[in-house]
Write a protein that holds these residues in place. Structure first.
Motif, PDB file in Angstrom:
ATOM      1  N   ALA A 125       0.830  -1.208   0.000  1.00  0.00           N
ATOM      2  CA  ALA A 125       0.000   0.000   0.000  1.00  0.00           C
ATOM      3  C   ALA A 125       0.863   1.256   0.000  1.00  0.00           C
ATOM      4  N   LEU A 126       1.943   1.247   0.758  1.00  0.00           N
ATOM      5  CA  LEU A 126       2.825   2.408   0.797  1.00  0.00           C
ATOM      6  C   LEU A 126       3.541   2.607  -0.531  1.00  0.00           C
ATOM      7  N   LEU A 127       3.886   1.508  -1.194  1.00  0.00           N
ATOM      8  CA  LEU A 127       4.543   1.629  -2.496  1.00  0.00           C
ATOM      9  C   LEU A 127       3.623   2.306  -3.507  1.00  0.00           C
ATOM     10  N   GLU A 128       2.311   2.080  -3.384  1.00  0.00           N
ATOM     11  CA  GLU A 128       1.356   2.728  -4.277  1.00  0.00           C
ATOM     12  C   GLU A 128       1.051   4.166  -3.848  1.00  0.00           C
ATOM     13  N   GLN A 129       0.941   4.403  -2.554  1.00  0.00           N
ATOM     14  CA  GLN A 129       0.484   5.704  -2.076  1.00  0.00           C
ATOM     15  C   GLN A 129       1.611   6.709  -1.857  1.00  0.00           C
ATOM     16  N   ALA A 130       2.820   6.225  -1.596  1.00  0.00           N
ATOM     17  CA  ALA A 130       3.949   7.131  -1.372  1.00  0.00           C
ATOM     18  C   ALA A 130       5.191   6.599  -2.077  1.00  0.00           C
ATOM     19  N   PRO A 131       5.146   6.424  -3.396  1.00  0.00           N
ATOM     20  CA  PRO A 131       6.264   5.783  -4.097  1.00  0.00           C
ATOM     21  C   PRO A 131       7.567   6.564  -4.023  1.00  0.00           C
ATOM     22  N   ARG A 132       7.485   7.889  -3.995  1.00  0.00           N
ATOM     23  CA  ARG A 132       8.710   8.691  -3.990  1.00  0.00           C
ATOM     24  C   ARG A 132       9.349   8.768  -2.609  1.00  0.00           C
ATOM     25  N   GLN A 133       8.593   8.408  -1.581  1.00  0.00           N
ATOM     26  CA  GLN A 133       9.109   8.434  -0.205  1.00  0.00           C
ATOM     27  C   GLN A 133       8.952   7.052   0.440  1.00  0.00           C
ATOM     28  N   PHE A 134       9.095   6.027  -0.381  1.00  0.00           N
ATOM     29  CA  PHE A 134       8.780   4.680   0.079  1.00  0.00           C
ATOM     30  C   PHE A 134       9.662   4.245   1.242  1.00  0.00           C
ATOM     31  N   GLU A 135      10.974   4.488   1.139  1.00  0.00           N
ATOM     32  CA  GLU A 135      11.884   4.065   2.206  1.00  0.00           C
ATOM     33  C   GLU A 135      11.515   4.724   3.529  1.00  0.00           C
ATOM     34  N   LEU A 136      11.265   6.025   3.496  1.00  0.00           N
ATOM     35  CA  LEU A 136      10.886   6.744   4.716  1.00  0.00           C
ATOM     36  C   LEU A 136       9.532   6.267   5.223  1.00  0.00           C
ATOM     37  N   ALA A 137       8.594   6.014   4.305  1.00  0.00           N
ATOM     38  CA  ALA A 137       7.262   5.560   4.708  1.00  0.00           C
ATOM     39  C   ALA A 137       7.315   4.212   5.402  1.00  0.00           C
ATOM     40  N   VAL A 138       8.095   3.272   4.854  1.00  0.00           N
ATOM     41  CA  VAL A 138       8.231   1.953   5.479  1.00  0.00           C
ATOM     42  C   VAL A 138       8.883   2.081   6.846  1.00  0.00           C
ATOM     43  N   ALA A 139       9.925   2.914   6.935  1.00  0.00           N
ATOM     44  CA  ALA A 139      10.603   3.090   8.219  1.00  0.00           C
ATOM     45  C   ALA A 139       9.650   3.649   9.272  1.00  0.00           C
ATOM     46  N   LEU A 140       8.841   4.637   8.889  1.00  0.00           N
ATOM     47  CA  LEU A 140       7.886   5.210   9.833  1.00  0.00           C
ATOM     48  C   LEU A 140       6.822   4.197  10.233  1.00  0.00           C
ATOM     49  N   LEU A 141       6.347   3.419   9.260  1.00  0.00           N
ATOM     50  CA  LEU A 141       5.305   2.427   9.556  1.00  0.00           C
ATOM     51  C   LEU A 141       5.790   1.385  10.554  1.00  0.00           C
ATOM     52  N   VAL A 142       6.940   0.794  10.279  1.00  0.00           N
ATOM     53  CA  VAL A 142       7.411  -0.262  11.179  1.00  0.00           C
ATOM     54  C   VAL A 142       7.883   0.314  12.517  1.00  0.00           C
ATOM     55  N   MET A 143       8.334   1.574  12.497  1.00  0.00           N
ATOM     56  CA  MET A 143       8.731   2.211  13.751  1.00  0.00           C
ATOM     57  C   MET A 143       7.515   2.385  14.661  1.00  0.00           C
ATOM     58  N   LEU A 144       6.439   2.914  14.127  1.00  0.00           N
ATOM     59  CA  LEU A 144       5.229   3.106  14.919  1.00  0.00           C
ATOM     60  C   LEU A 144       4.598   1.771  15.302  1.00  0.00           C
ATOM     61  N   SER A 145       4.698   0.792  14.428  1.00  0.00           N
ATOM     62  CA  SER A 145       4.123  -0.523  14.725  1.00  0.00           C
ATOM     63  C   SER A 145       4.841  -1.205  15.876  1.00  0.00           C
ATOM     64  N   GLY A 146       6.058  -0.762  16.164  1.00  0.00           N
ATOM     65  CA  GLY A 146       6.792  -1.315  17.297  1.00  0.00           C
ATOM     66  C   GLY A 146       6.127  -1.044  18.629  1.00  0.00           C
ATOM     67  N   GLY A 320      17.748  -4.702  16.895  1.00  0.00           N
ATOM     68  CA  GLY A 320      18.093  -5.515  15.728  1.00  0.00           C
ATOM     69  C   GLY A 320      16.865  -6.008  14.985  1.00  0.00           C
ATOM     70  N   SER A 321      15.877  -6.533  15.723  1.00  0.00           N
ATOM     71  CA  SER A 321      14.677  -7.047  15.059  1.00  0.00           C
ATOM     72  C   SER A 321      13.877  -5.916  14.421  1.00  0.00           C
ATOM     73  N   GLY A 322      13.871  -4.737  15.044  1.00  0.00           N
ATOM     74  CA  GLY A 322      13.181  -3.600  14.450  1.00  0.00           C
ATOM     75  C   GLY A 322      13.815  -3.153  13.146  1.00  0.00           C
ATOM     76  N   MET A 323      15.134  -3.112  13.120  1.00  0.00           N
ATOM     77  CA  MET A 323      15.834  -2.758  11.888  1.00  0.00           C
ATOM     78  C   MET A 323      15.550  -3.774  10.790  1.00  0.00           C
TER      79      MET A 323
END
Length: 403
Positions: A125-146, A320-323
């Protein structure tokens, strides 16, 4: 119906993060605290109860064989919404079941929830909705999901102590139903490409020049196996860390806090991953992540009941697991063209789910039939070393494409 895209990066990340926190917290992180209450209520052994999660993770692995095609056909948020609604039905069923057969049926449905609602569709979903900021979007998503463990472990403990495990299940069924309703609303409001255009995803900084890599080569399977072995280790640790600490003589309250601290430590790890990836590249971030996990497990194994060492171990393991969770999304976007992302993500997720499926029952068998938690600790250390070796091999092989 008119459709729109999110107005900002946070507009894409925050609703998905809420859904992930609820899904992971209710289905996954709460399970260790349900083990003993369910075992006592149903009159079963610990291994029989742990087998429920093993069954669920096996079902998840089978469904993930087709998860890429499901995402391409229906759109990622529709898939997530369907998974959450199924999870609500499964938890409602578990709250009234009275025997092992019903318990296993409920966990089979929760396995489908894990396949449909956890990270892989959210990454798509992030790849479709925020393709130009995908790396940052994934990092924010998994960070908050922690935050899932830190939020839901205390809630689970409070609900079970005050109202019983069946009432806790009913509350969680309502929570994940609300998350599913949000996901289905997003599917109506966001413009999701059912068949992504044939263009490259935004390239990250390292490794470059591998956009045509084929998911199926030996180096790809080494990458997938490295993530899979790591998934097995982290799953076994999350489920058994509380029991391991209590067996060592750590007070229940301290053991609960240390176990819950894995989530916040994952957030710190994801912040570190963003900094390392930008300064030193994805390869360095990957090596640092898998090394931190291995170091944390070694410290945990040697710490016994020393609280200072326990906190140090949890910080390393959680970071480590978060990264690694972040890297599972971003590395695939680096190595494969955009139209291959869903397929490659599904191929990486499937062995991960199979290894996760083996972790609950396998770890319980080790604890029951061998030298208890001591043997389990050293097995996890060995598996972490193997996963690090696999990632080194795979990324070195992909790096050679640049030469």
């Amino acid at each position: 119906m008119r459709t729109t895209t999110p107005n900002s990066l946070l507009g894409a990340v925050l609703p998905l993060a809420f859904i992930q926190i609820v899904a992971w917290g209710t289905v996954y992180f709460s399970f260790p605290l349900f083990l003993d209450p369910i075992r006592n209520d149903l009159g079963c052994s610990r291994n029989q109860i742990a087998a429920g999660m093993t069954l669920g993770l096996t079902v998840a692995a089978l469904i993930q064989l087709r998860i890429g095609r499901l995402i391409e056909r229906w759109g990622p948020t529709t898939v997530i919404g369907a998974g959450c609604m199924l999870g609500a039905a499964a938890m409602s069923w578990l709250s009234i079941t009275g025997g092992l057969a019903g318990y296993y049926l409920g966990w089979a449905a929760l396995g489908a929830t894990m396949a449909l609602a956890f990270f892989e569709p959210a990454f798509a979903a992030l790849l479709e909705q925020a393709p130009r900021q995908f790396e940052l979007a994934v990092a924010l998503l998994v960070m908050l999901s922690g935050l899932a463990g830190a939020v839901f472990l205390p809630i689970t403990h409070w609900l079970i102590d005050g109202y019983g495990w069946r009432s806790a299940m009913r509350v969680f069924a309502f929570c994940i139903c609300a998350a599913g309703a949000l996901a289905l609303t997003l599917s109506l409001c966001w413009r999701e490409a059912r068949h992504p255009p044939l263009q490259d995803a935004p390239r990250l900084d390292e490794p470059r020049g591998t956009a045509a890599a084929d998911p199926g080569e030996p180096r790809f399977w080494a990458l997938a196996l490295g993530f899979a072995v790591n998934s097995c280790v982290v799953t076994a640790l999350v489920i058994h860390l509380f029991g391991l600490l209590v067996e060592r003589g750590v007070a229940n309250r301290v053991a609960l806090y240390v176990t819950a601290a894995i989530g916040p430590a994952q957030i710190l790890g994801r912040l570190a991953q963003m900094l390392l990836a930008r300064r030193l590249g994805q390869r360095a971030a990957t090596y640092a992540a898998f090394t931190a996990l291995l170091a944390g497990l070694l410290v945990l194994q040697c710490s016994r009941a020393d609280e200072a060492l326990l906190w140090c171990a949890v910080l390393c393991v959680g970071a480590g697991s978060g990264m690694i969770t972040t890297l599972r999304g971003t590395l695939i976007a680096v190595l494969f063209r955009r139209e291959l992302y869903a397929r490659a993500a599904g191929m990486v997720a499937t062995p991960g789910s199979l290894f996760r499926a083996a972790a609950p029952l396998g770890a319980s068998a080790v604890v029951s039939g061998m030298a208890g938690y001591v043997a389990l600790g050293w097995i996890m250390v060995g598996l972490a070393a193997i996963s690090l070796s696999l990632m080194v091999y795979s990324l070195r092989a992909y790096r050679h494409d640049r030469n």
